[in-house]
Scaffold this motif. Structure first.
Motif, mmCIF file in Angstrom:
data_model
loop_
_atom_site.group_PDB
_atom_site.id
_atom_site.type_symbol
_atom_site.label_atom_id
_atom_site.label_comp_id
_atom_site.label_asym_id
_atom_site.label_seq_id
_atom_site.Cartn_x
_atom_site.Cartn_y
_atom_site.Cartn_z
ATOM 1 N N PRO A 56 -6.526 1.238 5.249
ATOM 2 C CA PRO A 56 -5.605 0.279 4.619
ATOM 3 C C PRO A 56 -5.173 -0.856 5.539
ATOM 4 O O PRO A 56 -4.854 -1.937 5.051
ATOM 5 C CB PRO A 56 -4.405 1.147 4.227
ATOM 6 N N LEU A 57 -5.172 -0.635 6.865
ATOM 7 C CA LEU A 57 -4.813 -1.732 7.770
ATOM 8 C C LEU A 57 -5.781 -2.891 7.604
ATOM 9 O O LEU A 57 -5.383 -4.053 7.562
ATOM 10 C CB LEU A 57 -4.840 -1.248 9.218
ATOM 11 N N HIS A 61 1.146 -2.402 16.025
ATOM 12 C CA HIS A 61 1.418 -3.012 17.318
ATOM 13 C C HIS A 61 2.232 -4.289 17.179
ATOM 14 O O HIS A 61 2.517 -4.945 18.166
ATOM 15 C CB HIS A 61 0.105 -3.317 18.021
ATOM 16 N N MET A 62 2.591 -4.656 15.940
ATOM 17 C CA MET A 62 3.375 -5.869 15.750
ATOM 18 C C MET A 62 4.800 -5.486 15.369
ATOM 19 O O MET A 62 5.030 -4.461 14.745
ATOM 20 C CB MET A 62 2.792 -6.716 14.609
ATOM 21 N N PHE A 96 0.825 -1.200 0.000
ATOM 22 C CA PHE A 96 0.000 0.000 0.000
ATOM 23 C C PHE A 96 0.862 1.255 0.000
ATOM 24 O O PHE A 96 2.003 1.246 0.452
ATOM 25 C CB PHE A 96 -0.894 0.018 1.240
ATOM 26 N N TYR A 149 2.613 -12.362 9.467
ATOM 27 C CA TYR A 149 1.155 -12.330 9.613
ATOM 28 C C TYR A 149 0.408 -13.085 8.499
ATOM 29 O O TYR A 149 -0.482 -13.889 8.786
ATOM 30 C CB TYR A 149 0.671 -10.894 9.728
ATOM 31 N N ASP A 195 -7.012 -8.641 15.734
ATOM 32 C CA ASP A 195 -5.647 -8.316 15.328
ATOM 33 C C ASP A 195 -5.459 -6.836 14.999
ATOM 34 O O ASP A 195 -4.339 -6.328 15.056
ATOM 35 C CB ASP A 195 -5.249 -9.146 14.095
ATOM 36 N N ILE A 196 -6.509 -6.149 14.624
ATOM 37 C CA ILE A 196 -6.360 -4.739 14.234
ATOM 38 C C ILE A 196 -7.123 -3.847 15.201
ATOM 39 O O ILE A 196 -6.537 -2.987 15.872
ATOM 40 C CB ILE A 196 -6.902 -4.478 12.812
ATOM 41 N N PRO A 202 -6.128 -4.107 19.302
ATOM 42 C CA PRO A 202 -4.845 -3.490 19.656
ATOM 43 C C PRO A 202 -4.855 -1.977 19.460
ATOM 44 O O PRO A 202 -4.220 -1.244 20.208
ATOM 45 C CB PRO A 202 -3.850 -4.152 18.694
ATOM 46 N N GLN A 203 -5.590 -1.515 18.450
ATOM 47 C CA GLN A 203 -5.636 -0.083 18.220
ATOM 48 C C GLN A 203 -6.440 0.622 19.315
ATOM 49 O O GLN A 203 -6.206 1.789 19.607
ATOM 50 C CB GLN A 203 -6.264 0.207 16.851
ATOM 51 N N ALA A 223 0.656 0.462 5.358
ATOM 52 C CA ALA A 223 -0.329 -0.287 6.152
ATOM 53 C C ALA A 223 0.322 -1.380 6.987
ATOM 54 O O ALA A 223 -0.173 -2.493 7.060
ATOM 55 C CB ALA A 223 -1.419 -0.876 5.244
ATOM 56 N N TYR A 262 1.120 -3.217 10.458
ATOM 57 C CA TYR A 262 0.367 -3.309 11.709
ATOM 58 C C TYR A 262 1.204 -2.692 12.821
ATOM 59 O O TYR A 262 2.253 -3.223 13.171
ATOM 60 C CB TYR A 262 0.020 -4.769 12.007
ATOM 61 N N ARG A 280 5.411 4.580 25.128
ATOM 62 C CA ARG A 280 6.063 3.284 25.039
ATOM 63 C C ARG A 280 7.480 3.419 24.481
ATOM 64 O O ARG A 280 7.716 4.238 23.596
ATOM 65 C CB ARG A 280 5.250 2.345 24.146
ATOM 66 N N PRO A 281 8.430 2.656 25.015
ATOM 67 C CA PRO A 281 9.823 2.788 24.548
ATOM 68 C C PRO A 281 9.948 2.488 23.074
ATOM 69 O O PRO A 281 9.236 1.663 22.554
ATOM 70 C CB PRO A 281 10.578 1.753 25.378
#
Lengths: 374, 298
Positions: free
Chosen positions: B193-194, A89-90, A81, A98, B211-212, B215-216, A85, A87, B297-298
């Protein structure tokens, strides 16, 4: 057999038609760019191929299989993209893994595949970081890695380089070409940047107003633009386009405009005298000597050459040409110039008027292209 | 420390800065620091509320407070109420936010309506709910009996555990719109887009949520839970008006106990001691909240 095929595809949002009557066949292993200005339908085309948007009519085939009714995950495609895009938090490793995880690849198998991709893209030291801790170029590579790890049949890339700075863009362009050569997979690349399309593609599909204007290799697009839109869109500085009249001259067809009369090359069969448009690339003007006189409007020195804008005669057309550096020209002064008539392109009137030149044998196009390239 | 000498301009700027924050500092001292200090001071006395007369007792108030069963019962009630109503608020809130995030044709109307419980005055809302729950005339009993679910009217507010369940439900109804608004605001900033990338990567709707979306939402949920925990913990009017702490003290929380000590039992010093202990408990939530909002967050 074509790897990706669009058959009479149309996409409309209410009354707005984004893509109309699109026929496109992309060969296996080909690198194809969808090129056009904003709103030309190139991203919609890509999203329909990805399965994120659905065509209003027509068929889309991947590997000979109709995919209109298949969800994105079952189309054997991967997409990069514009915004990457990733993730957030990963970690990088989790991002790349993934698609494998969601396809039920066992945990033990994922590690080596991620490692292989990471090595190919030099992401090894970054695997434990999160996307926000990466630079734009690194994020770009992670997005590529996530696409690569599954080894899909077709790669879709949606303006992947547009968020990078100019220097990095040049570097990534070369890396993508190299990657394509190594993987040998079909890649469909959306861009509004003609330099990216020209340098990377096997073939370019130029779209405007939802319609395919030309689908040809870069050299052919440059040397023999199919219509006036393509002629004006491809090339920097753009081709000079002069509206005038096509008439029968003493020694063959002649193009006439105020202050200009130019004998032009052989025309396509059935071309009638009448209104037409002359297209002349800047490199087909030569300055210093020649039958024509012009007034210098602007001189842009770029170092190795100069871009010169002149007007022909009194109130005549304005032309842009390129000339080797070192020509002493003064803005407002006079200059003699010559136009290379046989190299001129002729188009029917209208914004997408078709090409009127007689089709040249493909070998001649390639040869002309080699000479034409700046 | 040899600080570099300030220039005249720098001194002028710092003077201006002091002058600009001075009103805030004065107001802060008057309405926060002074009451806080005097509450702690008051908790060391035995004071008769109507006359405000009394003598120094030191830590005696705290000793009897910790030794009284009523304090521990109220604290337990307080925790049950807070945990119960907060869990329901978050559950309803997130669920409703997800529904309202969809492209529904009545979305804008629904978004305005959802705020209704939050805007209604607690007194009004409680009066309405008390009529709904009324064991003789309440619509709830009427409907449930008509539907054949119960044979006999249920006493929703006068018996346990019905009373606790009732206030927890009304609390959840009253405050879940706050969660909806906060979560909805966050949902709208999750880049589309996520989700598209996840679809291409093979994630189904459930996987995309876990998964999206989740966490967001994590960061905003932590803030919501801490804020609402502080606010629910000190909730007074809703519980006081619904059950008055009853039956007996079965739904009496610490704020109600403070009120009872101060104005029913006329022991202002004891009430202040309860209030100070309550503040100490809430301080835990507040410290967590401050650390949460400050740390990156570090």
């Amino acid at each position: 057999m074509a790897d990706v095929e669009f058959r009479k595809v149309r996409k409309a949002w209410g009354a707005v038609v984004a893509v109309d009557d699109l026929d496109l066949a992309i060969e296996a292993g080909e690198f194809v760019s969808l090129l056009g200005p904003s709103g030309c339908g190139k991203t919609t085309t890509l999203r329909m191929l990805a399965g994120l948007d659905f065509p209003s009519a027509g068929e889309i085939l991947i590997g000979g299989r109709r995919v209109n009714d298949l969800p994105p995950a079952q189309r054997d495609i991967a997409m990069v993209f514009q915004s990457y895009a990733l993730y957030p938090h990963m970690t990088v490793a989790e991002n790349i893994a993934y698609p494998l995880k969601k396809r039920g690849v066992p945990r033990g198998e994922r590690g080596p595949r991620v490692a292989k991709v990471a090595e190919m893209l030099q992401l090894g030291p970054l695997l434990d970081r999160r996307p926000r801790q990466l630079s734009g170029g690194q994020q770009q590579r992670v997005a590529l890695g996530r696409a690569l790890v599954r080894d899909p049949r077709v790669f879709l890339l949606d303006e992947p380089l547009s968020n990078l700075d100019a220097k990095l863009r040049g570097h990534m362009r070369a890396e993508l070409v190299e990657l394509h050569r190594r993987l040998g997979r079909t890649m469909v690349y959306v861009t509004h940047d003609q330099l990216e399309a020209m340098t990377m593609s096997d073939r370019i599909a130029i779209l405007e107003g939802g319609r395919l204007q030309q689908f040809a290799p870069p050299q052919a697009v440059y040397a023999a633009p199919a219509n006036r839109f393509v002629a004006g869109f491809i090339g920097t500085p753009s081709m000079n386009l002069i509206d005038g009249e096509l008439a029968a001259g003493p020694a063959g067809p002649e193009f006439r405009a105020p202050g200009l009369a130019l004998a032009v090359g052989p025309l396509a069969a059935g071309t009638q005298p009448g209104p037409a448009c002359l297209g002349l690339r800047p490199e087909h003007l030569s300055f210093g000597t020649g039958p024509l006189a012009g007034t210098v409007q602007l001189v842009e020195e770029t170092g190795h050459e100069a871009i010169i804008a002149v007007t022909l005669g009194e109130g005549g057309p304005r032309l842009v040409g390129r000339s080797p550096a070192g020509l002493a020209l003064r803005v407002g002064g006079q200059v003699r110039l010559a136009l290379n008539g046989p190299a001129a392109h002729l188009f029917a009137p209208g914004p997408t008027g078709r090409r009127l030149n007689a089709p040249s044998p493909s070998g001649a196009v390639a040869a002309a292209a080699a000479g034409d390239q700046p | 420390m040899a600080a570099p000498r300030q220039t005249a301009l720098e001194r002028q700027y710092s003077l201006l800065g002091l002058m600009l924050i001075a009103p805030t500092v004065l107001v802060f001292c008057a309405v926060i620091v002074y009451p806080l200090v005097s509450a702690i001071y008051l908790s060391l006395f035995s004071v008769f509320t109507p006359t405000l007369q009394g003598g120094w007792v030191g830590l005696e108030n705290y000793r009897s407070l910790l030794g009284s069963g009523e304090f521990w019962v109220s604290l337990r009630n307080n925790l049950v109420w807070t945990a119960g109503t907060l869990a329901l608020q978050v559950l309803f809130g997130v669920g409703m936010a997800l529904v309202l995030h969809q492209n529904l044709w009545f979305r804008s109307l629904a978004r305005s309506l959802i705020l209704f419980p939050y805007f209604v005055s607690t007194v009004v809302a409680v009066l309405v709910w008390k009529w709904v729950f009324n064991d003789l005339y309440g619509i709830l009993n009427h409907v449930m009996m008509a539907a054949g679910i119960i044979d006999w009217p249920v006493d929703y507010l006068g018996t346990m555990p019905n009373a606790m369940i009732s206030i927890i439900l009304v609390g959840a109804w009253k405050y879940f719109p706050f969660v909806v608004i906060a979560v909805l605001a966050r949902l709208q900033t999750i880049p589309e887009p996520l989700y598209e990338a996840a679809r291409i990567d093979g994630a189904g709707p459930v996987a995309r949520f876990f998964d999206i979306t989740l966490p967001q939402l994590r960061e905003v949920l932590v803030v919501i839970v801490l804020l609402r925990a502080i606010w629910d913990f000190k909730e007074f009017d809703l519980i006081y008006l619904m059950t008055g702490g009853g039956p007996v003290i079965a739904t009496q929380t610490l704020p109600l106990l403070v009120y009872k000590e101060a104005f029913a039992l006329n022991r202002m010093g004891m009430a202040a001691a309860y209030a100070v202990v309550m503040m100490a408990i809430m301080l835990v939530f507040m410290v967590l909240y401050i650390r949460r909002t400050r740390e990156r967050r570090p």
